[in-house]
Design an enzyme around this catalytic site. Structure first.
Site, PDB file in Angstrom:
ATOM      1  N   SER A  97      59.248  31.575  78.069  1.00  0.00           N
ATOM      2  CA  SER A  97      58.959  32.997  77.816  1.00  0.00           C
ATOM      3  C   SER A  97      57.700  33.361  78.600  1.00  0.00           C
ATOM      4  O   SER A  97      56.599  32.927  78.246  1.00  0.00           O
ATOM      5  CB  SER A  97      58.749  33.247  76.322  1.00  0.00           C
ATOM      6  OG  SER A  97      59.925  32.987  75.606  1.00  0.00           O
ATOM      7  N   LYS A 172      63.161  39.444  75.961  1.00  0.00           N
ATOM      8  CA  LYS A 172      62.476  38.475  75.101  1.00  0.00           C
ATOM      9  C   LYS A 172      61.175  39.059  74.558  1.00  0.00           C
ATOM     10  O   LYS A 172      60.813  38.835  73.391  1.00  0.00           O
ATOM     11  CB  LYS A 172      62.183  37.189  75.874  1.00  0.00           C
ATOM     12  CG  LYS A 172      61.419  36.118  75.056  1.00  0.00           C
ATOM     13  CD  LYS A 172      62.181  35.708  73.804  1.00  0.00           C
ATOM     14  CE  LYS A 172      61.374  34.791  72.889  1.00  0.00           C
ATOM     15  NZ  LYS A 172      61.177  33.444  73.448  1.00  0.00           N
ATOM     16  N   LYS A 240      50.487  34.657  72.745  1.00  0.00           N
ATOM     17  CA  LYS A 240      50.712  34.828  74.182  1.00  0.00           C
ATOM     18  C   LYS A 240      51.806  35.863  74.440  1.00  0.00           C
ATOM     19  O   LYS A 240      51.680  36.741  75.299  1.00  0.00           O
ATOM     20  CB  LYS A 240      51.068  33.472  74.797  1.00  0.00           C
ATOM     21  CG  LYS A 240      51.455  33.494  76.269  1.00  0.00           C
ATOM     22  CD  LYS A 240      52.958  33.555  76.487  1.00  0.00           C
ATOM     23  CE  LYS A 240      53.671  32.336  75.937  1.00  0.00           C
ATOM     24  NZ  LYS A 240      55.135  32.378  76.222  1.00  0.00           N
TER      25      LYS A 240
END
Length: 299
Positions: A97, A172, A240
């Site tokens: 990701s 995502k 993140k």
């Protein structure tokens, strides 16, 4: 399957995914910074490599599953990286990701190196990886997607081509926004219920049967009630991902009021020392705000 798969990154998600590929009949060669994970893959019927270059040299398909954008850049570029050592025509599937703009740039570099890139981040956590039922959102060319489908089918259940390169990472990011907001809401609900002495097991059961029900509630509520935050997906990584959401939104000129707030709450929980916990550990951040801090978890 006669195809050779190189799997780079055998972490919480990567190792069970690689094992599922072995079980599906692929020849899987793994590389990881920690040699124990390589040993675990070998014990499951896979092969081990001494370097990225060694892992990818004979691969028809290269899969990368590492934590962040710089990590992906580090394993695919340079003299020892994927692009310089994989054979021409190989598929490169990035299940990490990362930032959508980085995915687009790396896809262009991959094509210049003769590879066929797909950004294919996954959702479903450790449990989904173990059971082979991950949701996979894929960006790239249709022909490459179709060629990669047997591999993706071995590790996932809901697999959708969502657009050109970078699109998988964009979807995502949206996924991570929804999940974080759901965990935050669930955490606040549990703090609220406990403040009134409600039977929380019963409450979660009835909430799960109504409109408040969700996969987040199904998978994370009991962890919160049990205060059991062993990582299936670490808060530090979700932090993140929320950074990706907020920066990508700013670049697109769109406003995400709730997303921005949840991103700050995730950051606060990580800054308080809970980054290594499962993202259901966001509950501890809610506890702190409510003045109900519990004893620190053991390291």
């Amino acid at each position: 399957m006669s195809q050779n798969v190189a799997f780079i990154g055998l972490g919480i998600m990567g190792l069970p995914m690689a094992k599922n590929l072995v079980n599906a009949g692929f020849t899987v060669t793994g590389f990881n910074r920690s040699p124990k994970a390589i040993d675990d893959l070998v014990a499951a019927g896979g092969k081990g490599a001494t370097s990225i270059a060694d892992a990818v040299k004979d691969a028809d398909i290269v899969i990368t599953m590492v934590p962040d954008s710089p990590d992906v850049q580090g394993v695919v570029t340079g003299e020892e990286g994927v692009f310089a050592n994989a054979k021409s025509g190989a598929l490169w599937i990035d299940n990490s990701s990362i930032r959508p703009d980085v995915a687009v740039a790396l896809a262009s570099e991959a094509r210049e190196a003769g590879l066929r890139p797909l950004d294919a981040p996954v959702s479903g956590g450790e449990a989904g990886a173990i059971e082979g039922v991950l949701s996979i959102m894929v960006g790239g060319d249709t022909a490459d997607f179709e060629a990669a489908k047997p591999v993706l089918d071995a590790v996932g259940k809901t697999i959708v081509l969502v657009g050109p390169s970078g699109s998988g990472q964009t979807v995502k990011a949206a996924n991570q926004l929804i999940v974080a907001a759901n965990i935050q809401a669930l955490s606040e609900a549990v703090v609220f219920l406990e403040a009134y002495g409600v039977d929380t097991d019963a409450a979660i059961k009835v909430l799960g049967g109504g409109l408040a029900g969700s996969k987040v509630l199904d998978q994370k509520a009991q962890k919160i009630l049990d205060r059991e935050f062993a990582p299936g997906f670490r808060l530090a990584l979700h932090n993140k991902d929320m950074g990706i959401v907020t920066s990508a939104a700013r670049e697109a000129g769109v406003v995400l009021p709730l997303g921005a707030l949840v991103a700050q709450l995730v950051t606060s929980t990580v800054a308080s020392g809970d980054g290594a916990l499962d993202h259901s550990g966001l509950f501890r951040g809610v506890q702190r705000l409510a003045g109900k801090v519990e004893a620190p978890l053991p390291a």
